[in-house]
Design a protein around this motif. Structure first.
Motif, short mmCIF file in Angstrom:
data_model
loop_
_atom_site.label_atom_id
_atom_site.label_comp_id
_atom_site.label_asym_id
_atom_site.label_seq_id
_atom_site.Cartn_x
_atom_site.Cartn_y
_atom_site.Cartn_z
N GLN A 1 0.83 -1.20 0.00
CA GLN A 1 0.00 0.00 0.00
C GLN A 1 0.87 1.25 0.00
O GLN A 1 2.02 1.22 0.36
CB GLN A 1 -0.94 0.00 1.19
N HIS A 2 0.27 2.34 -0.40
CA HIS A 2 0.99 3.60 -0.47
C HIS A 2 1.24 4.12 0.94
O HIS A 2 0.45 3.89 1.85
CB HIS A 2 0.17 4.60 -1.28
N GLU A 3 2.32 4.85 1.13
CA GLU A 3 2.70 5.33 2.45
C GLU A 3 1.66 6.28 3.05
O GLU A 3 1.46 6.30 4.25
CB GLU A 3 4.04 6.05 2.38
N SER A 4 0.99 7.07 2.21
CA SER A 4 0.08 8.07 2.74
C SER A 4 -1.30 7.51 3.06
O SER A 4 -2.12 8.21 3.62
CB SER A 4 -0.07 9.22 1.74
N LEU A 5 -1.58 6.26 2.70
CA LEU A 5 -2.89 5.68 2.97
C LEU A 5 -2.90 5.08 4.37
O LEU A 5 -2.15 4.18 4.68
CB LEU A 5 -3.22 4.59 1.95
N SER A 6 -3.78 5.59 5.21
CA SER A 6 -3.95 5.05 6.54
C SER A 6 -5.23 4.24 6.58
O SER A 6 -6.28 4.73 6.17
CB SER A 6 -4.03 6.19 7.55
N PRO A 7 -5.18 3.02 7.07
CA PRO A 7 -6.41 2.23 7.12
C PRO A 7 -7.45 2.84 8.05
O PRO A 7 -8.65 2.73 7.82
CB PRO A 7 -5.96 0.87 7.62
N TYR A 8 -7.02 3.51 9.11
CA TYR A 8 -7.96 4.15 10.03
C TYR A 8 -8.65 5.34 9.37
O TYR A 8 -9.85 5.55 9.54
CB TYR A 8 -7.24 4.60 11.30
N LEU A 9 -7.89 6.11 8.61
CA LEU A 9 -8.47 7.25 7.90
C LEU A 9 -9.43 6.79 6.81
O LEU A 9 -10.53 7.33 6.66
CB LEU A 9 -7.35 8.12 7.30
N THR A 10 -9.06 5.76 6.08
CA THR A 10 -9.92 5.23 5.02
C THR A 10 -11.20 4.64 5.62
O THR A 10 -12.30 4.91 5.13
CB THR A 10 -9.18 4.15 4.22
N GLY A 11 -11.06 3.85 6.66
CA GLY A 11 -12.23 3.26 7.31
C GLY A 11 -13.12 4.30 7.96
O GLY A 11 -14.35 4.22 7.89
N GLY A 12 -12.50 5.30 8.59
CA GLY A 12 -13.28 6.38 9.19
C GLY A 12 -14.04 7.18 8.15
O GLY A 12 -15.19 7.57 8.36
N GLY A 13 -13.39 7.45 7.03
CA GLY A 13 -14.07 8.18 5.96
C GLY A 13 -15.23 7.39 5.38
O GLY A 13 -16.29 7.95 5.09
N ALA A 14 -15.06 6.09 5.24
CA ALA A 14 -16.15 5.24 4.75
C ALA A 14 -17.29 5.21 5.75
O ALA A 14 -18.47 5.26 5.36
CB ALA A 14 -15.64 3.83 4.48
#
Length: 56
Positions: free
Chosen positions: A25-38
């Protein structure tokens, strides 16, 4: 080279080519940020749906 061994080599090359860094995965992708946004997007859609469905 036979056709199955050529196809096998091509698939191995494609499978190993997708790895970038740790976990692929890309360095700037955070799973918490992605999940929180979803989660926020789903709550927004739920709120919109309940506002328009006041006939019950």
């Amino acid at each position: 080279m036979t056709l199955p061994s050529t196809a096998h080599d091509a698939l191995l090359t494609l499978a190993s080519g997708g790895e970038h860094g740790e976990g692929g995965q890309h360095e700037s992708l955070s799973p918490y940020l992605t999940g929180g946004g979803a989660l926020v997007a789903l709550f927004l859609l739920l709120w919109i749906t309940t506002r328009f469905n006041r006939d019950r």
